[in-house]
Design a protein around this motif. Structure first.
Motif, mmCIF file in Angstrom:
data_model
loop_
_atom_site.group_PDB
_atom_site.id
_atom_site.type_symbol
_atom_site.label_atom_id
_atom_site.label_comp_id
_atom_site.label_asym_id
_atom_site.label_seq_id
_atom_site.Cartn_x
_atom_site.Cartn_y
_atom_site.Cartn_z
ATOM 1 N N PRO A 87 0.810 -1.228 0.000
ATOM 2 C CA PRO A 87 0.000 0.000 0.000
ATOM 3 C C PRO A 87 0.837 1.268 0.000
ATOM 4 O O PRO A 87 0.332 2.346 -0.345
ATOM 5 N N GLU A 88 2.122 1.183 0.374
ATOM 6 C CA GLU A 88 2.971 2.369 0.399
ATOM 7 C C GLU A 88 3.598 2.672 -0.952
ATOM 8 O O GLU A 88 3.779 3.826 -1.317
ATOM 9 N N ARG A 89 3.920 1.636 -1.720
ATOM 10 C CA ARG A 89 4.686 1.853 -2.951
ATOM 11 C C ARG A 89 3.951 1.430 -4.217
ATOM 12 O O ARG A 89 4.363 1.810 -5.323
ATOM 13 N N GLU A 90 2.883 0.660 -4.074
ATOM 14 C CA GLU A 90 2.231 0.077 -5.253
ATOM 15 C C GLU A 90 0.750 0.434 -5.346
ATOM 16 O O GLU A 90 0.008 -0.224 -6.065
ATOM 17 N N ALA A 91 0.327 1.473 -4.657
ATOM 18 C CA ALA A 91 -1.089 1.853 -4.677
ATOM 19 C C ALA A 91 -1.221 3.359 -4.552
ATOM 20 O O ALA A 91 -0.477 4.009 -3.808
ATOM 21 N N ILE A 92 -2.185 3.906 -5.299
ATOM 22 C CA ILE A 92 -2.507 5.323 -5.204
ATOM 23 C C ILE A 92 -4.005 5.488 -5.426
ATOM 24 O O ILE A 92 -4.604 4.775 -6.241
ATOM 25 N N VAL A 93 -4.611 6.404 -4.687
ATOM 26 C CA VAL A 93 -6.032 6.716 -4.835
ATOM 27 C C VAL A 93 -6.162 7.809 -5.881
ATOM 28 O O VAL A 93 -5.369 8.751 -5.910
ATOM 29 N N THR A 94 -7.159 7.691 -6.747
ATOM 30 C CA THR A 94 -7.365 8.677 -7.810
ATOM 31 C C THR A 94 -8.779 9.245 -7.724
ATOM 32 O O THR A 94 -9.642 8.704 -7.041
ATOM 33 N N LEU A 95 -8.999 10.337 -8.447
ATOM 34 C CA LEU A 95 -10.322 10.965 -8.473
ATOM 35 C C LEU A 95 -11.159 10.279 -9.556
ATOM 36 O O LEU A 95 -11.531 10.864 -10.568
#
Length: 390
Positions: free
Chosen positions: A92-100
């Motif tokens: 979750p720190e390096r391989e995930a991002i939340v988008t709009l």
């Protein structure tokens, strides 16, 4: 005036605006239009999700700037979802991002990784942002078949041999919008193997992965060993939890691509509103009965639509996934093209659909139905279509 600007000159007129204008005019004249045009869920989000939003709104700290990468709790929830649904481990720190929403994420990833003149392989027809996100960023699009299978692989091979420069990335979208095609892991293995050999990034869009009807959950490309070396995957909570206007999605996978997207987004936004992210976390971590209910609702609508269209003399295949039916224009109307046929359905049947040309030139012999009307309205629509086609 805006036609003089470099980037807007690369964008054709928005086909759907023509249909939207006709719908608005018909409604202004007092006509009832049954609208299958936009994939816009008509049900509210699950109660526990809305309750969490309201609860979080009352926290004074929740109204400050958020984090453009997404709050840690939501990124952990995304990782947990991938573990239980696909058996894929996500950091979750390096391989995930939340988008709009996945649309914003795709467009900003295009800005992050594209140099002018880069070649991107995109299905045709496909959801417009898959091509136009990269066109806006200055890339050239090379069309490939939308169906998973041998023709797709042949087109990829031909593109590598004949494109200058070599393709930077390929877009895959299964279940597909607009065509409702699905892919299996064997196909994904071929794509990953090919793209690893030729050092091509894979951008997968699985926004409809939870909308399936025949007991076979669509896979993730990240289930293929080695996929994370070259692939990222976008999805959204819009369809799964009926949260389209909330604008919340995510991207997971290849650390290099996630880092690039994170860097661009850090200049552009402060992330989604924190209460929405907290509610999204509740959606992913909470009871999933609502997802099964969503599937049952769309399946019932699909069955009524397909039965009604076939009874009207319009043969349409039942999709096995997605919230769309991809309908070939009846033979005697096919020469009209999808935009004129869509106009005809509004004028003669009071039914709005999405013209296939809006998804690419190879979609012009189809129209797309979104399963966003209830069963009674769908029956009403198919009766009107039957009369119009006569």
């Amino acid at each position: 005036m805006d036609a003089d600007f470099h980037r807007t000159k690369r964008l054709p007129p928005y086909v759907f605006a023509v249909v939207n204008k006709l719908k608005a005019e018909a409604r202004a004249a007092g006509r009832d239009i049954i609208d299958f045009g936009m994939g816009n869920p008509d049900q509210p989000p699950p109660k526990h999700v809305s309750d969490k939003l309201v609860e979080t709104l009352n926290d004074p700290r929740a109204h400050r700037y958020s984090n453009s990468r997404g709050i840690p709790g939501l990124r952990k929830a995304l990782a947990a979802y991938y573990a239980r649904r696909f058996g894929v481990e996500i950091d979750p720190e390096r391989e995930a991002i939340v988008t709009l929403g996945s649309k914003e994420g795709l467009a900003n990833l295009a800005q992050a990784i594209t140099s002018p003149g880069d070649v991107i392989l995109a299905p045709n027809p496909s959801y417009p942002i898959h091509a136009f996100g990269f066109i806006i960023a200055g890339a050239s699009i090379r069309s490939i078949p939308f169906q998973p299978g041998p023709d797709f692989m042949v087109a990829m091979d031909r593109a590598v041999r004949h494109s200058v420069p070599k393709p930077l990335a390929v877009i895959v979208n299964y279940p597909s919008n607009p065509t409702a095609e699905v892919a299996d892991l064997d196909f994904y293995r071929e794509v990953v193997d090919f793209c690893r050999r030729h050092e091509i990034f894979i951008i997968s869009d699985i926004a409809y992965a939870e909308v399936y009807f025949d007991g076979l959950p669509p896979p993730s490309i990240l289930q293929v060993p080695g996929a994370k070396e070259i692939a990222v995957e976008f999805s959204s909570l819009s369809k799964t939890y009926s949260m389209p206007g909330w604008r919340i999605g995510f991207c997971v996978g290849n650390q290099r691509l996630i880092t690039a997207l994170t860097r661009v987004k850090s200049y552009l936004d402060y992330g989604a509103f924190t209460p929405i992210q907290v509610a999204a976390t509740a959606a992913l971590n909470g009871p999933q009965d609502c997802v099964a209910e969503m599937r049952a609702r769309y399946k019932a609508r699909r069955d009524v639509l397909i039965e009604g269209l076939n009874a009207a003399g319009w043969p349409v295949k039942a999709p096995s996934a997605s919230m769309f039916a991809w309908a070939p224009i009846p033979e005697r109307f096919r020469d009209m093209g999808s935009l004129e046929f869509s106009k005809l359905l509004i004028e003669k049947a009071g039914v709005a659909v999405a013209p296939g040309i809006g998804f690419g030139e190879y979609g012009d012999d189809h129209v797309r139905f979104a399963l966003v009307e209830n069963e009674q309205r769908i029956r009403q629509a198919t009766r009107a279509i039957k009369a119009a086609l006569r």
